[in-house]
Design a protein around this motif. Structure first.
Motif, PDB file in Angstrom:
ATOM      1  N   ALA A 160       0.836  -1.212   0.000  1.00  0.00           N
ATOM      2  CA  ALA A 160       0.000   0.000   0.000  1.00  0.00           C
ATOM      3  C   ALA A 160       0.861   1.249   0.000  1.00  0.00           C
ATOM      4  O   ALA A 160       0.535   2.239  -0.675  1.00  0.00           O
ATOM      5  CB  ALA A 160      -0.917  -0.013   1.229  1.00  0.00           C
ATOM      6  N   LEU A 161       1.981   1.216   0.726  1.00  0.00           N
ATOM      7  CA  LEU A 161       2.896   2.359   0.741  1.00  0.00           C
ATOM      8  C   LEU A 161       3.482   2.606  -0.637  1.00  0.00           C
ATOM      9  O   LEU A 161       3.517   3.751  -1.115  1.00  0.00           O
ATOM     10  CB  LEU A 161       4.017   2.116   1.757  1.00  0.00           C
ATOM     11  N   ALA A 162       3.948   1.550  -1.294  1.00  0.00           N
ATOM     12  CA  ALA A 162       4.547   1.694  -2.620  1.00  0.00           C
ATOM     13  C   ALA A 162       3.541   2.270  -3.613  1.00  0.00           C
ATOM     14  O   ALA A 162       3.860   3.175  -4.398  1.00  0.00           O
ATOM     15  CB  ALA A 162       5.076   0.347  -3.111  1.00  0.00           C
ATOM     16  N   GLU A 163       2.322   1.747  -3.583  1.00  0.00           N
ATOM     17  CA  GLU A 163       1.302   2.208  -4.523  1.00  0.00           C
ATOM     18  C   GLU A 163       0.945   3.667  -4.275  1.00  0.00           C
ATOM     19  O   GLU A 163       0.861   4.470  -5.208  1.00  0.00           O
ATOM     20  CB  GLU A 163       0.052   1.333  -4.397  1.00  0.00           C
ATOM     21  N   ALA A 164       0.736   4.033  -3.012  1.00  0.00           N
ATOM     22  CA  ALA A 164       0.376   5.416  -2.690  1.00  0.00           C
ATOM     23  C   ALA A 164       1.523   6.368  -2.997  1.00  0.00           C
ATOM     24  O   ALA A 164       1.303   7.485  -3.474  1.00  0.00           O
ATOM     25  CB  ALA A 164      -0.013   5.518  -1.212  1.00  0.00           C
ATOM     26  N   ALA A 165       2.748   5.933  -2.730  1.00  0.00           N
ATOM     27  CA  ALA A 165       3.916   6.786  -2.994  1.00  0.00           C
ATOM     28  C   ALA A 165       4.067   7.061  -4.484  1.00  0.00           C
ATOM     29  O   ALA A 165       4.359   8.195  -4.898  1.00  0.00           O
ATOM     30  CB  ALA A 165       5.178   6.126  -2.442  1.00  0.00           C
ATOM     31  N   ARG A 175       1.712   7.007  -6.744  1.00  0.00           N
ATOM     32  CA  ARG A 175       0.616   7.886  -7.173  1.00  0.00           C
ATOM     33  C   ARG A 175       0.914   9.329  -6.800  1.00  0.00           C
ATOM     34  O   ARG A 175       0.698  10.258  -7.584  1.00  0.00           O
ATOM     35  CB  ARG A 175      -0.704   7.452  -6.535  1.00  0.00           C
ATOM     36  N   LYS A 176       1.434   9.546  -5.592  1.00  0.00           N
ATOM     37  CA  LYS A 176       1.770  10.907  -5.178  1.00  0.00           C
ATOM     38  C   LYS A 176       2.897  11.465  -6.021  1.00  0.00           C
ATOM     39  O   LYS A 176       2.934  12.674  -6.346  1.00  0.00           O
ATOM     40  CB  LYS A 176       2.175  10.925  -3.695  1.00  0.00           C
ATOM     41  N   CYS A 177       3.823  10.610  -6.397  1.00  0.00           N
ATOM     42  CA  CYS A 177       4.986  11.026  -7.172  1.00  0.00           C
ATOM     43  C   CYS A 177       4.589  11.565  -8.545  1.00  0.00           C
ATOM     44  O   CYS A 177       5.265  12.430  -9.099  1.00  0.00           O
ATOM     45  CB  CYS A 177       5.932   9.835  -7.312  1.00  0.00           C
ATOM     46  N   GLU A 178       3.501  11.071  -9.105  1.00  0.00           N
ATOM     47  CA  GLU A 178       3.174  11.384 -10.492  1.00  0.00           C
ATOM     48  C   GLU A 178       2.244  12.581 -10.667  1.00  0.00           C
ATOM     49  O   GLU A 178       2.056  13.061 -11.778  1.00  0.00           O
ATOM     50  CB  GLU A 178       2.534  10.168 -11.171  1.00  0.00           C
ATOM     51  N   ILE A 179       1.630  13.063  -9.580  1.00  0.00           N
ATOM     52  CA  ILE A 179       0.632  14.112  -9.764  1.00  0.00           C
ATOM     53  C   ILE A 179       1.171  15.485  -9.358  1.00  0.00           C
ATOM     54  O   ILE A 179       2.097  15.599  -8.547  1.00  0.00           O
ATOM     55  CB  ILE A 179      -0.663  13.820  -8.967  1.00  0.00           C
ATOM     56  N   ARG A 195       0.562  19.247  -7.574  1.00  0.00           N
ATOM     57  CA  ARG A 195      -0.191  19.731  -6.414  1.00  0.00           C
ATOM     58  C   ARG A 195      -1.500  20.400  -6.828  1.00  0.00           C
ATOM     59  O   ARG A 195      -2.454  20.442  -6.068  1.00  0.00           O
ATOM     60  CB  ARG A 195       0.655  20.733  -5.625  1.00  0.00           C
ATOM     61  N   THR A 196      -1.517  20.962  -8.029  1.00  0.00           N
ATOM     62  CA  THR A 196      -2.718  21.665  -8.491  1.00  0.00           C
ATOM     63  C   THR A 196      -3.804  20.719  -8.982  1.00  0.00           C
ATOM     64  O   THR A 196      -4.927  21.155  -9.248  1.00  0.00           O
ATOM     65  CB  THR A 196      -2.340  22.626  -9.632  1.00  0.00           C
ATOM     66  N   ASP A 197      -3.495  19.430  -9.085  1.00  0.00           N
ATOM     67  CA  ASP A 197      -4.475  18.454  -9.544  1.00  0.00           C
ATOM     68  C   ASP A 197      -5.495  18.214  -8.428  1.00  0.00           C
ATOM     69  O   ASP A 197      -5.115  17.917  -7.285  1.00  0.00           O
ATOM     70  CB  ASP A 197      -3.760  17.143  -9.900  1.00  0.00           C
ATOM     71  N   PRO A 198      -6.807  18.320  -8.716  1.00  0.00           N
ATOM     72  CA  PRO A 198      -7.819  18.097  -7.671  1.00  0.00           C
ATOM     73  C   PRO A 198      -7.710  16.744  -6.988  1.00  0.00           C
ATOM     74  O   PRO A 198      -8.115  16.587  -5.832  1.00  0.00           O
ATOM     75  CB  PRO A 198      -9.138  18.221  -8.438  1.00  0.00           C
ATOM     76  N   ILE A 199      -7.133  15.768  -7.692  1.00  0.00           N
ATOM     77  CA  ILE A 199      -7.036  14.424  -7.116  1.00  0.00           C
ATOM     78  C   ILE A 199      -6.079  14.382  -5.920  1.00  0.00           C
ATOM     79  O   ILE A 199      -6.046  13.390  -5.179  1.00  0.00           O
ATOM     80  CB  ILE A 199      -6.603  13.413  -8.202  1.00  0.00           C
ATOM     81  N   VAL A 200      -5.311  15.456  -5.702  1.00  0.00           N
ATOM     82  CA  VAL A 200      -4.379  15.489  -4.582  1.00  0.00           C
ATOM     83  C   VAL A 200      -5.106  15.301  -3.254  1.00  0.00           C
ATOM     84  O   VAL A 200      -4.539  14.766  -2.289  1.00  0.00           O
ATOM     85  CB  VAL A 200      -3.572  16.813  -4.577  1.00  0.00           C
ATOM     86  N   PHE A 201      -6.391  15.680  -3.180  1.00  0.00           N
ATOM     87  CA  PHE A 201      -7.139  15.546  -1.934  1.00  0.00           C
ATOM     88  C   PHE A 201      -7.492  14.092  -1.623  1.00  0.00           C
ATOM     89  O   PHE A 201      -7.893  13.775  -0.506  1.00  0.00           O
ATOM     90  CB  PHE A 201      -8.406  16.400  -1.995  1.00  0.00           C
ATOM     91  N   ASP A 202      -7.333  13.217  -2.608  1.00  0.00           N
ATOM     92  CA  ASP A 202      -7.464  11.778  -2.378  1.00  0.00           C
ATOM     93  C   ASP A 202      -6.097  11.120  -2.227  1.00  0.00           C
ATOM     94  O   ASP A 202      -5.898  10.262  -1.361  1.00  0.00           O
ATOM     95  CB  ASP A 202      -8.218  11.115  -3.537  1.00  0.00           C
ATOM     96  N   VAL A 203      -5.166  11.549  -3.069  1.00  0.00           N
ATOM     97  CA  VAL A 203      -3.863  10.883  -3.128  1.00  0.00           C
ATOM     98  C   VAL A 203      -3.013  11.178  -1.897  1.00  0.00           C
ATOM     99  O   VAL A 203      -2.408  10.260  -1.322  1.00  0.00           O
ATOM    100  CB  VAL A 203      -3.121  11.304  -4.417  1.00  0.00           C
ATOM    101  N   VAL A 254       9.501  10.749  -2.816  1.00  0.00           N
ATOM    102  CA  VAL A 254       8.202  11.255  -3.248  1.00  0.00           C
ATOM    103  C   VAL A 254       8.223  12.774  -3.372  1.00  0.00           C
ATOM    104  O   VAL A 254       7.703  13.348  -4.332  1.00  0.00           O
ATOM    105  CB  VAL A 254       7.102  10.804  -2.256  1.00  0.00           C
ATOM    106  N   ARG A 255       8.832  13.436  -2.398  1.00  0.00           N
ATOM    107  CA  ARG A 255       8.837  14.896  -2.403  1.00  0.00           C
ATOM    108  C   ARG A 255       9.766  15.454  -3.473  1.00  0.00           C
ATOM    109  O   ARG A 255       9.435  16.435  -4.144  1.00  0.00           O
ATOM    110  CB  ARG A 255       9.240  15.427  -1.029  1.00  0.00           C
ATOM    111  N   ALA A 256      10.934  14.845  -3.643  1.00  0.00           N
ATOM    112  CA  ALA A 256      11.897  15.363  -4.610  1.00  0.00           C
ATOM    113  C   ALA A 256      11.596  14.912  -6.037  1.00  0.00           C
ATOM    114  O   ALA A 256      11.910  15.609  -6.995  1.00  0.00           O
ATOM    115  CB  ALA A 256      13.312  14.925  -4.223  1.00  0.00           C
ATOM    116  N   ARG A 257      11.016  13.723  -6.166  1.00  0.00           N
ATOM    117  CA  ARG A 257      10.693  13.138  -7.472  1.00  0.00           C
ATOM    118  C   ARG A 257      11.932  12.983  -8.357  1.00  0.00           C
ATOM    119  O   ARG A 257      11.883  13.155  -9.564  1.00  0.00           O
ATOM    120  CB  ARG A 257       9.616  13.951  -8.189  1.00  0.00           C
ATOM    121  N   VAL A 258      13.035  12.668  -7.719  1.00  0.00           N
ATOM    122  CA  VAL A 258      14.268  12.311  -8.422  1.00  0.00           C
ATOM    123  C   VAL A 258      14.912  11.148  -7.672  1.00  0.00           C
ATOM    124  O   VAL A 258      14.677  10.978  -6.471  1.00  0.00           O
ATOM    125  CB  VAL A 258      15.269  13.491  -8.517  1.00  0.00           C
TER     126      VAL A 258
END
Length: 316
Positions: free
Chosen positions: A205-210, A212-216, A218-226, A274-278
């Motif tokens: 679950a951590l890998a999947e959520a991480a 998903r967060k990595c790819e979106i 912040r301005t995407d509305p889906i951020v409130f789910d991800v 996740v935060r750096a995305r590198v």
């Protein structure tokens, strides 16, 4: 025979545009139209992003570039010189952003700015030198400098915007791969642990959520789910409560303590990615090495002892 798509292939999945890079279908966003103003905004955003991830104290204003350079050149102590070099890199980075901001203002006023303009060349020189000195800078979470972050503003300065965004998707794919490697190493490490049991689903679950967060954005509305899903998945791994066997010894206690610490360290590393995305290859290698050492010390040694009882060892 199935062939993997070529990097850069775009497809819709359930109405969502995605782009393929190195085994991952990443959420795709149309790049903005190229302009001086777009580049200025991008470089400023990348500058803020950089300083959010590196050690404190190096966000030196571009107006203090001369002071920063003089201090760096005068310092003779190796350890202090590294810090002065990091401060100089920060000043160069900010000077480049200051110059680009001025170039946009000039262009807005109707002044033609060509690639050979003196300020354009100066901006490029500042970014190149900052990139070189950036190797001295450490990440806030450890000793690894994220070289990729220092190079991104120069790419945004020198590359077409569309090419820059394509390079970002490649870095995101590499980051996702590192997330998978780290969580897989964690699963393998604790697969036979007696204290940390059934952690696999939480790590999945951590890998999947991480990822998903990595790819979106912040301005995407889906951020409130991800974002909530990612935070909860991280907490469920970090807050895992080990279960000591009813009959245990000091080694069992050490295994529980060191195991939970290893889980927290892995979760923190995933958070940095996740935060750096590198990618953070040095930190990843060192963490996986610690996982392997933990497994040898506690899991493999116990398996060996179980298969070689003391009486068998003495009779041999």
């Amino acid at each position: 025979m199935y062939q993997s798509p070529v990097n850069g292939t775009k497809r819709d999945f359930d109405g969502q545009p995605r782009i393929y890079y190195d085994g991952y279908w990443i959420k795709y966003y149309d790049p903005p139209k190229d302009s001086f103003d777009v580049r200025r905004q991008l470089i400023e955003a990348l500058t803020r992003r950089l300083f959010n991830h590196v050690e404190h104290g190096i966000n030196i204003p571009g107006t203090r570039l001369r002071e920063a350079r003089e201090a760096y050149e005068a310092e003779t102590d190796t350890e202090r010189k590294r810090v002065n070099g990091a401060m100089l890199a920060g000043a160069l980075f900010n000077r480049a952003a200051d110059i680009f901001r001025s170039l946009v203002d000039l262009q807005t006023a109707g002044v033609e700015i060509g690639p050979d303009h003196t300020l354009m060349r100066e901006c490029g020189h500042c970014l190149i030198e900052a990139l070189e000195l950036g190797k001295m800078v450490r990440h806030r979470g450890g000793d690894e400098g994220i070289d990729e972050l220092w190079g991104e503003p120069f790419k945004a300065f020198s590359m077409p915007i569309e090419a820059f965004y394509a390079s970002r998707y490649l870095k995101i794919a590499m980051t996702m791969q590192d997330i998978d490697r780290i969580t897989s190493a964690m699963k393998d490490t604790f697969a036979e642990s007696r204290q940390i049991r059934n952690i696999g689903p939480r790590l999945d679950a951590l890998a999947e959520a991480a990822k998903r967060k990595c790819e979106i954005l912040r301005t995407d509305p889906i951020v409130f789910d991800v974002w909530p899903a990612y935070v909860v998945a991280s907490e469920r791994v970090c807050n895992y409560d080990p279960a000591l066997p009813s009959i245990h010894d000091a080694k069992d206690i050490r295994e529980a303590v060191e195991g939970t610490r290893l889980l927290r360290e892995g979760t923190d590393l995933v958070s940095y990615l996740v935060r750096a995305r590198v990618p953070m290859p040095k930190s990843m290698r060192e963490y996986i090495d610690r996982c392997q050492q933990f497994k040898r010390t506690y899991i493999d040694s116990r398996r060996f002892q179980s298969s070689h009882p003391p009486e068998e060892a003495s009779s041999a």
